[in-house]
Scaffold this motif. Structure first.
Motif, PDB file in Angstrom:
ATOM      1  N   GLN A 135       0.828  -1.208   0.000  1.00  0.00           N
ATOM      2  CA  GLN A 135       0.000   0.000   0.000  1.00  0.00           C
ATOM      3  C   GLN A 135       0.861   1.256   0.000  1.00  0.00           C
ATOM      4  O   GLN A 135       0.586   2.206  -0.730  1.00  0.00           O
ATOM      5  CB  GLN A 135      -0.942  -0.012   1.212  1.00  0.00           C
ATOM      6  CG  GLN A 135      -2.074  -1.011   1.023  1.00  0.00           C
ATOM      7  CD  GLN A 135      -2.962  -1.140   2.256  1.00  0.00           C
ATOM      8  OE1 GLN A 135      -2.612  -0.672   3.338  1.00  0.00           O
ATOM      9  NE2 GLN A 135      -4.108  -1.788   2.085  1.00  0.00           N
ATOM     10  N   HIS A 136       1.915   1.223   0.806  1.00  0.00           N
ATOM     11  CA  HIS A 136       2.773   2.419   0.852  1.00  0.00           C
ATOM     12  C   HIS A 136       3.535   2.628  -0.447  1.00  0.00           C
ATOM     13  O   HIS A 136       3.636   3.752  -0.949  1.00  0.00           O
ATOM     14  CB  HIS A 136       3.743   2.361   2.037  1.00  0.00           C
ATOM     15  CG  HIS A 136       4.545   3.619   2.170  1.00  0.00           C
ATOM     16  ND1 HIS A 136       5.907   3.650   1.965  1.00  0.00           N
ATOM     17  CD2 HIS A 136       4.167   4.897   2.432  1.00  0.00           C
ATOM     18  CE1 HIS A 136       6.337   4.900   2.112  1.00  0.00           C
ATOM     19  NE2 HIS A 136       5.302   5.676   2.411  1.00  0.00           N
ATOM     20  N   ARG A 137       4.038   1.558  -1.034  1.00  0.00           N
ATOM     21  CA  ARG A 137       4.776   1.710  -2.302  1.00  0.00           C
ATOM     22  C   ARG A 137       3.835   2.220  -3.391  1.00  0.00           C
ATOM     23  O   ARG A 137       4.235   3.050  -4.212  1.00  0.00           O
ATOM     24  CB  ARG A 137       5.421   0.391  -2.748  1.00  0.00           C
ATOM     25  CG  ARG A 137       6.481  -0.222  -1.842  1.00  0.00           C
ATOM     26  CD  ARG A 137       7.384   0.691  -1.112  1.00  0.00           C
ATOM     27  NE  ARG A 137       8.478   1.260  -1.883  1.00  0.00           N
ATOM     28  CZ  ARG A 137       9.351   2.149  -1.399  1.00  0.00           C
ATOM     29  NH1 ARG A 137       9.262   2.559  -0.150  1.00  0.00           N
ATOM     30  NH2 ARG A 137      10.318   2.638  -2.168  1.00  0.00           N
ATOM     31  N   ILE A 138       2.589   1.731  -3.408  1.00  0.00           N
ATOM     32  CA  ILE A 138       1.628   2.203  -4.421  1.00  0.00           C
ATOM     33  C   ILE A 138       1.347   3.693  -4.218  1.00  0.00           C
ATOM     34  O   ILE A 138       1.305   4.468  -5.172  1.00  0.00           O
ATOM     35  CB  ILE A 138       0.319   1.368  -4.386  1.00  0.00           C
ATOM     36  CG1 ILE A 138       0.605  -0.047  -4.911  1.00  0.00           C
ATOM     37  CG2 ILE A 138      -0.786   2.025  -5.213  1.00  0.00           C
ATOM     38  CD1 ILE A 138      -0.561  -1.017  -4.834  1.00  0.00           C
ATOM     39  N   LYS A 139       1.210   4.062  -2.931  1.00  0.00           N
ATOM     40  CA  LYS A 139       0.919   5.464  -2.603  1.00  0.00           C
ATOM     41  C   LYS A 139       2.021   6.402  -3.119  1.00  0.00           C
ATOM     42  O   LYS A 139       1.730   7.521  -3.559  1.00  0.00           O
ATOM     43  CB  LYS A 139       0.795   5.595  -1.071  1.00  0.00           C
ATOM     44  CG  LYS A 139      -0.061   6.769  -0.625  1.00  0.00           C
ATOM     45  CD  LYS A 139      -0.351   6.680   0.865  1.00  0.00           C
ATOM     46  CE  LYS A 139      -0.203   8.049   1.499  1.00  0.00           C
ATOM     47  NZ  LYS A 139      -0.053   7.940   2.956  1.00  0.00           N
ATOM     48  N   ILE A 140       3.255   5.955  -3.081  1.00  0.00           N
ATOM     49  CA  ILE A 140       4.327   6.820  -3.568  1.00  0.00           C
ATOM     50  C   ILE A 140       4.699   6.457  -5.021  1.00  0.00           C
ATOM     51  O   ILE A 140       5.819   6.696  -5.488  1.00  0.00           O
ATOM     52  CB  ILE A 140       5.577   6.780  -2.646  1.00  0.00           C
ATOM     53  CG1 ILE A 140       6.137   5.350  -2.510  1.00  0.00           C
ATOM     54  CG2 ILE A 140       5.258   7.343  -1.257  1.00  0.00           C
ATOM     55  CD1 ILE A 140       7.495   5.289  -1.811  1.00  0.00           C
ATOM     56  N   SER A 141       3.720   5.863  -5.727  1.00  0.00           N
ATOM     57  CA  SER A 141       3.855   5.556  -7.163  1.00  0.00           C
ATOM     58  C   SER A 141       5.017   4.617  -7.479  1.00  0.00           C
ATOM     59  O   SER A 141       5.715   4.785  -8.475  1.00  0.00           O
ATOM     60  CB  SER A 141       4.017   6.846  -7.980  1.00  0.00           C
ATOM     61  OG  SER A 141       2.920   7.672  -7.778  1.00  0.00           O
ATOM     62  N   LYS A 142       5.223   3.630  -6.592  1.00  0.00           N
ATOM     63  CA  LYS A 142       6.263   2.633  -6.858  1.00  0.00           C
ATOM     64  C   LYS A 142       5.676   1.252  -6.655  1.00  0.00           C
ATOM     65  O   LYS A 142       6.142   0.494  -5.812  1.00  0.00           O
ATOM     66  CB  LYS A 142       7.459   2.856  -5.916  1.00  0.00           C
ATOM     67  CG  LYS A 142       8.232   4.123  -6.234  1.00  0.00           C
ATOM     68  CD  LYS A 142       9.423   4.245  -5.315  1.00  0.00           C
ATOM     69  CE  LYS A 142      10.323   5.393  -5.763  1.00  0.00           C
ATOM     70  NZ  LYS A 142      11.446   5.579  -4.827  1.00  0.00           N
ATOM     71  N   LYS A 143       4.655   0.932  -7.422  1.00  0.00           N
ATOM     72  CA  LYS A 143       4.021  -0.379  -7.255  1.00  0.00           C
ATOM     73  C   LYS A 143       5.046  -1.488  -7.509  1.00  0.00           C
ATOM     74  O   LYS A 143       5.695  -1.498  -8.561  1.00  0.00           O
ATOM     75  CB  LYS A 143       2.851  -0.501  -8.220  1.00  0.00           C
ATOM     76  CG  LYS A 143       2.124  -1.803  -8.066  1.00  0.00           C
ATOM     77  CD  LYS A 143       0.919  -1.912  -8.956  1.00  0.00           C
ATOM     78  CE  LYS A 143       0.432  -3.342  -8.953  1.00  0.00           C
ATOM     79  NZ  LYS A 143      -0.743  -3.550  -9.798  1.00  0.00           N
ATOM     80  N   PRO A 144       5.198  -2.415  -6.559  1.00  0.00           N
ATOM     81  CA  PRO A 144       6.178  -3.495  -6.749  1.00  0.00           C
ATOM     82  C   PRO A 144       5.878  -4.342  -7.991  1.00  0.00           C
ATOM     83  O   PRO A 144       4.711  -4.575  -8.322  1.00  0.00           O
ATOM     84  CB  PRO A 144       6.041  -4.330  -5.478  1.00  0.00           C
ATOM     85  CG  PRO A 144       5.430  -3.406  -4.477  1.00  0.00           C
ATOM     86  CD  PRO A 144       4.530  -2.491  -5.257  1.00  0.00           C
TER      87      PRO A 144
END
Ligand SMILES: *Cc1c(COP(=O)(O)O)cnc(C)c1O
Length: 389
Positions: A135-144
Motif C-alpha cells: 500500500q505504501h509503495r503504491i501510494k508513492i507511485s512505486k508499485k512493486p
C-alpha cells in the motif's frame, strides 16, 4: 547399500569426536552408478539424457510439466525475475529474514528490493507487513513488480494469505523454495503455488547435485524462454545470431545424473530430517528452548532444525551454545542475519518491526543432515544441555 553412510558408521565407531556438519550432502551407491553411466556414455555436456530424466523426475514429483534444471537456485531466481519482466528501476518485495541469494538476483536486474519483516508463527514473511508495504509503495507511485516469498528452513509461509494479497494488488508471486523441496501447503507441494517457483540443489540442501537449481513455471512457453536465456540466448541460426543478453545457467548433464539418484531418496530424506527435528524437540529442555512452529495445514521438510532461546542471559546465548558445540567439533549456525541489517542493503526500504531481529538474536540452527546417527544426535543434545543447565 549406501557406501557413504556405512563409511560414516565405521568412522563413528572409531572416532567419537569426528566433525558433525550442519547439513552435509548425503549420497549413495545409486548416484555413483548414474554418474558412471553418464561418463561412459560420454554425456559430459550441459545437455543430455540425464538432464531430461532429472527434469522428468522433478516434474513427476511436483505434478508440474514445465521444469528447467539450472546450475544454481540463484540462477533460477534471476531467470524468474526476468520472466516476470523485472527491469532496472523496478521494485521487488523480499522477506528480510533469508539467505542473501534470495535478494541478490534483484540487484542483478538493477532493481530495488523492498524488505519485509517476519511473523513469529512461521518465521516467514508477515502478511500484514506485506500489505502495508504494498500500500505504501503504491501510494508513492512505486508499485512493486513482483513479490518473492521464502519458505525458511523448509517451513511453508502463509501461502494462501500471501497469494490473496498478491492477487488483490495484481502483483506476481515468486516462491523461493530453495530450502523446501518436499514441503507442502494444504497438501500441495511448495514451489508450485506461485507464478514461478525456485528450488536449490546446493550441497547443503535436502537433496543435492553438488551445485544446481530448478525453475518451476506454469506455462511451457516460460520454460522455453528460460532455457533460451540459460543457454546464451542463441537465436535459431547456425551462425549464432543474438538479439538478447544470455547466460550460461544450464545444469550440467553429469550433475543431473546425481540429481536423478537423489530424487529416488527424497521421501526418506524428508522423513529422516523430520525425525531429527523430533529428536531435538523431545530431548532439549522445553522451558529453555522453543522451535520453529509447523502451523496447521503445512508440512515442513525440516531442512534445518532451528531453535530459539526463550530467555537470553549472558551465559546462555546462541553464541555461547555455538561455541560450546564448536569445542566438541559440532557445527551450528546462527539464523540468517536479516537483510535490512546487512551493510549491502543499507538504506533499502524496510517494512516491519523487530520480529526478524528478535529471531536472529535468539536463534540457532542445529545439525540436521539426514546422515546423522543416533550417536551423533546424543552427542549434540548432551553438549547443548550442558550449556542450558
Ligand atoms: C540456498 C538458497 C538459495 C540459493 O540457492 P543456490 O543453489 O545456492 O544458488 C536461495 N534462497 C535460499 C533461501 C537458499 O537457502
Amino acid at each position: 547399500m549406501c557406501i557413504f553412510v556405512s563409511d560414516q558408521d565405521v568412522m563413528n565407531k572409531k572416532d567419537k569426536h569426528k566433525r558433525i556438519h550442519l547439513s552435509p550432502p548425503h549420497l549413495s551407491q545409486v548416484e555413483l552408478e548414474l554418474i558412471q553411466e553418464a561418463l561412459f556414455q560420454n554425456w559430459v555436456a550441459p545437455a543430455g539424457p540425464q538432464l531430461q530424466a532429472f527434469e522428468q523426475a522433478l516434474s513427476d514429483y511436483l505434478h508440474r510439466r514445465s521444469i528447467v534444471a539450472l546450475n544454481s537456485g540463484t540462477s533460477a531466481l534471476h531467470l524468474a525475475l526476468k520472466l516476470l519482466g523485472v527491469e532496472a528501476g523496478d521494485e521487488v518485495i523480499c522477506p528480510t529474514l533469508t539467505f542473501v541469494a534470495t535478494v541478490n538476483p534483484v540487484l542483478y536486474q538493477q532493481a530495488t528490493p523492498v524488505l519485509v519483516d517476519s511473523e513469529p508463527n512461521t518465521w516467514n514473511m508477515c502478511p500484514i507487513q506485506l500489505e502495508k508495504a504494498i500500500q505504501h509503495r503504491i501510494k508513492i507511485s512505486k508499485k512493486p513488480k513482483a513479490i518473492i516469498v521464502v519458505h525458511l528452513y523448509g517451513q511453508p509461509a502463509q501461502l494462501t494469505t500471501i497469494q490473496a494479497i498478491a492477487q488483490k494488488y495484481e502483483i506476481p508471486l515468486i516462491e523461493d523454495a530453495a530450502e523446501a523441496l518436499g514441503s507442502s501447503y494444504q497438501g500441495q507441494k511448495v514451489g508450485t503455488w506461485g507464478d514461478v517457483g525456485v528450488i536449490s540443489f546446493n550441497g547443503n540442501k535436502i537433496i543435492t547435485t553438488s551445485a544446481g537449481g530448478a525453475l518451476i513455471t506454469k506455462e511451457a512457453a516460460q520454460a522455453q524462454k528460460a532455457v533460451f536465456w540459460a543457454t546464451q540466448a542463441k537465436e535459431k541460426a547456425t551462425h549464432y545470431e543474438h538479439r538478447e543478453v544470455g547466460y550460461n545457467y544450464r545444469l550440467s548433464n553429469v550433475l543431473a545424473a546425481i540429481g536423478v539418484g537423489q530424487m529416488e531418496h527424497l521421501e526418506v530424506r524428508v522423513t529422516r530430517r523430520r525425525e531429527i527435528f523430533e529428536f531435538y524437540h523431545t530431548h532439549l529442555s522445553k522451558d529453555k528452548v522453543s522451535f520453529q512452529p509447523e502451523i496447521e495445514g503445512t508440512f515442513s521438510n525440516r531442512w534445518l532444525t532451528g531453535i530459539l532461546l526463550n530467555i537470553l542471559n549472558p551465559k546462555i546465548t546462541p553464541e555461547t551454545i555455538r561455541l560450546a558445540l564448536e569445542a566438541e567439533n559440532i557445527e551450528s549456525r546462527p539464523l540468517w542475519k536479516p537483510m535490512h541489517l546487512q551493510p549491502l542493503f543499507e538504506g533499502t526500504p524496510y517494512y516491519g518491526e523487530q520480529v526478524a531481529e528478535d529471531l536472529f538474536s535468539r536463534g540457532l540452527c542445529l545439525p540436521s543432515g539426514s546422515s546423522l546417527t543416533e550417536a551423533d544426535l546424543n552427542r549434540i543434545v548432551l553438549a547443548i544441555e550442558k550449556v542450558l543447565k
